[in-house]
Design a protein around this motif. Structure first.
Motif, PDB file in Angstrom:
ATOM      1  N   PRO A  24     -18.268 -48.879  -1.486  1.00  0.00           N
ATOM      2  CA  PRO A  24     -18.467 -50.275  -2.278  1.00  0.00           C
ATOM      3  C   PRO A  24     -19.378 -51.160  -1.498  1.00  0.00           C
ATOM      4  CG  PRO A  24     -16.478 -49.281  -3.131  1.00  0.00           C
ATOM      5  CD  PRO A  24     -16.817 -48.559  -1.816  1.00  0.00           C
ATOM      6  N   ALA A  25     -20.186 -51.816  -1.861  1.00  0.00           N
ATOM      7  CA  ALA A  25     -21.134 -53.090  -0.961  1.00  0.00           C
ATOM      8  C   ALA A  25     -20.156 -54.157  -1.028  1.00  0.00           C
ATOM      9  CB  ALA A  25     -22.287 -53.377  -1.458  1.00  0.00           C
ATOM     10  N   PRO A  26     -19.796 -54.822   0.083  1.00  0.00           N
ATOM     11  CA  PRO A  26     -19.032 -55.943   0.057  1.00  0.00           C
ATOM     12  C   PRO A  26     -19.588 -57.228  -0.575  1.00  0.00           C
ATOM     13  CG  PRO A  26     -19.384 -55.251   2.332  1.00  0.00           C
ATOM     14  CD  PRO A  26     -20.271 -54.341   1.400  1.00  0.00           C
ATOM     15  N   GLY A  27     -18.694 -57.559  -1.201  1.00  0.00           N
ATOM     16  CA  GLY A  27     -19.056 -59.111  -2.103  1.00  0.00           C
ATOM     17  C   GLY A  27     -19.618 -58.851  -3.393  1.00  0.00           C
ATOM     18  N   LEU A  28     -20.170 -57.697  -3.729  1.00  0.00           N
ATOM     19  CA  LEU A  28     -20.785 -57.631  -4.899  1.00  0.00           C
ATOM     20  C   LEU A  28     -19.801 -56.986  -5.939  1.00  0.00           C
ATOM     21  CD1 LEU A  28     -24.078 -55.565  -3.822  1.00  0.00           C
ATOM     22  CD2 LEU A  28     -23.601 -57.983  -4.511  1.00  0.00           C
ATOM     23  N   PHE A  29     -19.824 -57.273  -7.468  1.00  0.00           N
ATOM     24  CA  PHE A  29     -19.299 -56.870  -8.347  1.00  0.00           C
ATOM     25  C   PHE A  29     -19.778 -55.606  -9.080  1.00  0.00           C
ATOM     26  CE2 PHE A  29     -18.470 -61.626  -8.279  1.00  0.00           C
ATOM     27  CZ  PHE A  29     -16.954 -61.465  -8.298  1.00  0.00           C
ATOM     28  N   PHE A  30     -19.037 -54.644  -9.557  1.00  0.00           N
ATOM     29  CA  PHE A  30     -19.206 -53.531  -9.988  1.00  0.00           C
ATOM     30  C   PHE A  30     -18.166 -53.023 -11.020  1.00  0.00           C
ATOM     31  CE2 PHE A  30     -16.790 -52.758  -5.891  1.00  0.00           C
ATOM     32  CZ  PHE A  30     -15.775 -52.045  -6.463  1.00  0.00           C
ATOM     33  N   ARG A  31     -18.478 -51.984 -11.682  1.00  0.00           N
ATOM     34  CA  ARG A  31     -17.737 -51.439 -12.715  1.00  0.00           C
ATOM     35  C   ARG A  31     -17.754 -49.979 -12.351  1.00  0.00           C
ATOM     36  NH1 ARG A  31     -20.184 -52.315 -18.566  1.00  0.00           N
ATOM     37  NH2 ARG A  31     -21.947 -51.604 -17.592  1.00  0.00           N
ATOM     38  N   LEU A  32     -16.466 -49.477 -12.664  1.00  0.00           N
ATOM     39  CA  LEU A  32     -15.937 -47.885 -12.115  1.00  0.00           C
ATOM     40  C   LEU A  32     -16.133 -47.459 -13.585  1.00  0.00           C
ATOM     41  CD1 LEU A  32     -12.972 -48.946 -10.460  1.00  0.00           C
ATOM     42  CD2 LEU A  32     -14.705 -47.830  -9.391  1.00  0.00           C
ATOM     43  N   CYS A  33     -17.237 -46.557 -13.816  1.00  0.00           N
ATOM     44  CA  CYS A  33     -17.650 -45.929 -14.814  1.00  0.00           C
ATOM     45  C   CYS A  33     -17.439 -44.354 -14.737  1.00  0.00           C
ATOM     46  CB  CYS A  33     -18.928 -46.073 -15.196  1.00  0.00           C
ATOM     47  SG  CYS A  33     -19.636 -45.353 -16.704  1.00  0.00           S
ATOM     48  N   ALA A  34     -16.677 -43.782 -15.673  1.00  0.00           N
ATOM     49  CA  ALA A  34     -16.369 -42.455 -15.723  1.00  0.00           C
ATOM     50  C   ALA A  34     -17.352 -41.460 -16.322  1.00  0.00           C
ATOM     51  CB  ALA A  34     -15.397 -42.202 -16.755  1.00  0.00           C
ATOM     52  N   TYR A  35     -17.553 -40.327 -15.434  1.00  0.00           N
ATOM     53  CA  TYR A  35     -18.503 -39.359 -15.779  1.00  0.00           C
ATOM     54  C   TYR A  35     -18.512 -38.772 -17.148  1.00  0.00           C
ATOM     55  CZ  TYR A  35     -20.851 -34.792 -15.210  1.00  0.00           C
ATOM     56  OH  TYR A  35     -21.665 -33.713 -15.469  1.00  0.00           O
ATOM     57  N   LYS A  36     -17.540 -38.295 -17.579  1.00  0.00           N
ATOM     58  CA  LYS A  36     -17.471 -37.741 -18.644  1.00  0.00           C
ATOM     59  C   LYS A  36     -17.465 -38.477 -20.051  1.00  0.00           C
ATOM     60  CE  LYS A  36     -14.722 -34.128 -21.102  1.00  0.00           C
ATOM     61  NZ  LYS A  36     -13.492 -33.486 -21.114  1.00  0.00           N
ATOM     62  N   SER A  37     -16.543 -39.634 -20.063  1.00  0.00           N
ATOM     63  CA  SER A  37     -16.265 -40.534 -21.242  1.00  0.00           C
ATOM     64  C   SER A  37     -17.437 -41.567 -21.106  1.00  0.00           C
ATOM     65  CB  SER A  37     -15.035 -41.046 -21.234  1.00  0.00           C
ATOM     66  OG  SER A  37     -14.881 -42.060 -20.066  1.00  0.00           O
ATOM     67  N   GLY A  38     -18.144 -42.144 -20.012  1.00  0.00           N
ATOM     68  CA  GLY A  38     -18.825 -43.048 -19.962  1.00  0.00           C
ATOM     69  C   GLY A  38     -18.084 -44.478 -20.249  1.00  0.00           C
ATOM     70  N   ARG A  39     -16.846 -44.434 -19.965  1.00  0.00           N
ATOM     71  CA  ARG A  39     -16.169 -45.699 -20.020  1.00  0.00           C
ATOM     72  C   ARG A  39     -15.642 -46.458 -18.900  1.00  0.00           C
ATOM     73  NH1 ARG A  39     -13.670 -45.506 -25.465  1.00  0.00           N
ATOM     74  NH2 ARG A  39     -12.077 -46.743 -24.935  1.00  0.00           N
ATOM     75  N   VAL A  40     -15.541 -47.447 -18.890  1.00  0.00           N
ATOM     76  CA  VAL A  40     -15.435 -48.231 -17.724  1.00  0.00           C
ATOM     77  C   VAL A  40     -13.854 -48.951 -17.680  1.00  0.00           C
ATOM     78  CG1 VAL A  40     -17.808 -48.963 -17.156  1.00  0.00           C
ATOM     79  CG2 VAL A  40     -16.529 -50.404 -18.678  1.00  0.00           C
ATOM     80  N   ILE A  41     -13.537 -48.898 -16.384  1.00  0.00           N
ATOM     81  CA  ILE A  41     -11.926 -49.596 -16.411  1.00  0.00           C
ATOM     82  C   ILE A  41     -11.937 -50.997 -16.607  1.00  0.00           C
ATOM     83  CG2 ILE A  41     -10.108 -49.905 -14.630  1.00  0.00           C
ATOM     84  CD1 ILE A  41     -10.974 -47.157 -13.704  1.00  0.00           C
ATOM     85  N   TYR A  42     -10.961 -51.897 -17.152  1.00  0.00           N
ATOM     86  CA  TYR A  42     -10.972 -53.094 -17.240  1.00  0.00           C
ATOM     87  C   TYR A  42      -9.518 -53.683 -16.651  1.00  0.00           C
ATOM     88  CZ  TYR A  42      -8.443 -52.250 -21.662  1.00  0.00           C
ATOM     89  OH  TYR A  42      -7.341 -51.783 -22.516  1.00  0.00           O
ATOM     90  N   SER A  43      -9.490 -54.941 -16.536  1.00  0.00           N
ATOM     91  CA  SER A  43      -8.295 -55.607 -15.941  1.00  0.00           C
ATOM     92  C   SER A  43      -8.639 -56.870 -16.700  1.00  0.00           C
ATOM     93  CB  SER A  43      -8.122 -55.551 -14.514  1.00  0.00           C
ATOM     94  OG  SER A  43      -6.795 -56.394 -14.222  1.00  0.00           O
ATOM     95  N   ARG A  44      -7.209 -57.183 -17.585  1.00  0.00           N
ATOM     96  CA  ARG A  44      -7.339 -58.482 -18.310  1.00  0.00           C
ATOM     97  C   ARG A  44      -5.803 -58.841 -18.549  1.00  0.00           C
ATOM     98  NH1 ARG A  44      -9.205 -55.491 -23.721  1.00  0.00           N
ATOM     99  NH2 ARG A  44      -7.149 -54.602 -24.380  1.00  0.00           N
ATOM    100  N   TYR A  45      -5.731 -60.127 -18.702  1.00  0.00           N
ATOM    101  CA  TYR A  45      -4.323 -60.924 -19.093  1.00  0.00           C
ATOM    102  C   TYR A  45      -3.810 -60.172 -20.484  1.00  0.00           C
ATOM    103  CZ  TYR A  45      -5.034 -63.964 -15.066  1.00  0.00           C
ATOM    104  OH  TYR A  45      -5.051 -64.476 -13.714  1.00  0.00           O
ATOM    105  N   SER A  46      -4.502 -60.250 -21.461  1.00  0.00           N
ATOM    106  CA  SER A  46      -4.086 -59.728 -22.766  1.00  0.00           C
ATOM    107  C   SER A  46      -5.281 -59.316 -23.594  1.00  0.00           C
ATOM    108  CB  SER A  46      -3.237 -60.968 -23.369  1.00  0.00           C
ATOM    109  OG  SER A  46      -3.996 -62.046 -23.636  1.00  0.00           O
ATOM    110  N   PRO A  47      -5.068 -58.737 -24.619  1.00  0.00           N
ATOM    111  CA  PRO A  47      -3.730 -58.270 -25.092  1.00  0.00           C
ATOM    112  C   PRO A  47      -3.438 -56.833 -24.259  1.00  0.00           C
ATOM    113  CG  PRO A  47      -5.559 -57.690 -26.649  1.00  0.00           C
ATOM    114  CD  PRO A  47      -6.199 -58.486 -25.506  1.00  0.00           C
ATOM    115  N   GLU A  48      -2.306 -56.394 -24.798  1.00  0.00           N
ATOM    116  CA  GLU A  48      -2.007 -55.130 -24.136  1.00  0.00           C
ATOM    117  C   GLU A  48      -2.891 -53.726 -24.801  1.00  0.00           C
ATOM    118  OE1 GLU A  48       0.172 -54.303 -21.891  1.00  0.00           O
ATOM    119  OE2 GLU A  48       1.061 -56.418 -21.813  1.00  0.00           O
ATOM    120  N   PRO A  49      -3.293 -52.712 -23.767  1.00  0.00           N
ATOM    121  CA  PRO A  49      -2.672 -52.527 -22.528  1.00  0.00           C
ATOM    122  C   PRO A  49      -3.787 -53.675 -21.594  1.00  0.00           C
ATOM    123  CG  PRO A  49      -4.323 -50.913 -22.985  1.00  0.00           C
ATOM    124  CD  PRO A  49      -3.917 -51.567 -24.293  1.00  0.00           C
TER     125      PRO A  49
END
Length: 308
Positions: free
Chosen positions: A7-32
């Motif tokens: 990962p390049a320092p200081g740059l924002f990126f998304r972590l995208c899955a090869y098979k599902s094409g979905r990206v990981i998220y982190s938030r305060y709410s709602p669950e999960p």
């Protein structure tokens, strides 16, 4: 581990899955508060930056843009969480990016520090055995919008150039008459020019396109290829063009004489290191992509005739 997965320092990126094409998220709410979402919908809670620590060489921690929390692995829960940075439990925040092979060459697995598990993404985010090497264990980095700045090629001393004659066609004719006669050789041959960009390190900038001009010491003869690079998730991009050489050569031959005519071109094989510079559209950060440019071309067509 190849730098293409660092990962390049200081740059924002998304972590995208090869098979599902979905990206990981982190938030305060709602669950999960930590999960995955289709990459086609883009939100701030999907973006992370990478952090390093001298006690964890070649490992990375992922800080959420939306919450400031770090992704972490808790065993035996076997799930992905996000927590505030805590220097007393650093092990849970760091992950190894394990480079893939074959069809996964441009991807990596996310393996928690000291763990025998690998992150997987399908309908949710969980872990599987790192010995499985399943499609849903592989990820790639999708960077924020990056603006192409420039390409810098290595110096002339760093370039390798091989330039030599190359016969592309040969014909033999015979004067079957009992007097001198004109034999006509007709050539029409197609040769290919190839331009290959091999990306060996740095960021992969989504599908960003860019154009550039080769330095003068690489422009051999009539080198005409599409000097455009594109990042489409591959480590190598190749452009192939064709050029047809056509000529008619009349030759006077004595009776019963055989003549061989050859068409030749100069063939140049070149390679040179390059660095692509990118600017973040959101910050002042600069990122680079390194690689090797390779080109094969032909020029200066000539013909020769030889009585035999």
């Amino acid at each position: 581990m190849p730098r293409i997965h660092t990962p390049a320092p200081g740059l924002f990126f998304r972590l995208c899955a090869y098979k599902s094409g979905r990206v990981i998220y982190s938030r305060y709410s709602p669950e999960p508060t930590v999960g995955n979402h289709p990459a086609t919908d883009e939100f701030d809670d999907q973006y992370f930056t990478a952090a390093t620590h001298p006690n964890y060489p070649n490992e990375f921690a992922f800080k959420s843009k939306a919450t400031g929390k770090f992704l972490c692995y808790r065993h035996p829960n076997n799930m992905l969480f996000a927590e505030d940075w805590n220097t007393t439990i650093l092990d849970v925040f760091f992950f190894t990016l394990d480079s893939g092979l074959g069809k996964h060459l441009s991807y990596f697995r996310i393996i928690p520090h000291g763990s025998d598990r690998a992150l997987l993404s399908n309908n949710g985010v969980s872990y599987g055995s790192k010995g499985d090497f399943n499609d849903d264990q592989y990820f790639t980095l999708l960077y924020e919008d990056l603006i192409f700045d420039r390409v810098e090629f290595g110096k002339q001393q760093q370039a390798k150039i091989k330039d030599e004659p190359h016969v592309i066609s040969s014909q033999e004719l015979k004067n079957e008459t009992d007097h001198d006669a004109t034999l006509t050789f007709s050539f029409s041959e197609t040769v290919h020019t190839t331009s290959l960009w091999e990306y060996t390190g740095g960021v992969k900038a989504g599908t960003s396109n860019w154009t550039t001009t080769l330095p003068a010491f690489l422009l051999k003869g009539e080198f005409k290829v599409a000097l455009e690079g594109s990042f489409s998730g591959k480590n190598v991009e190749t452009t192939v063009n064709s050029r047809t050489y056509t000529i008619t050569v009349p030759v006077t031959a004595k009776t019963k004489q055989r003549i061989v005519a050859k068409m030749s071109v100069r063939r140049a094989e070149m390679e040179c290191p390059f660095t692509v510079y990118w600017r973040s559209s959101k910050t002042a950060e600069v990122a680079t992509t390194e690689g090797i440019w390779r080109g094969i071309t032909s020029y200066d067509m000539t013909t020769s005739v030889t009585p035999i």
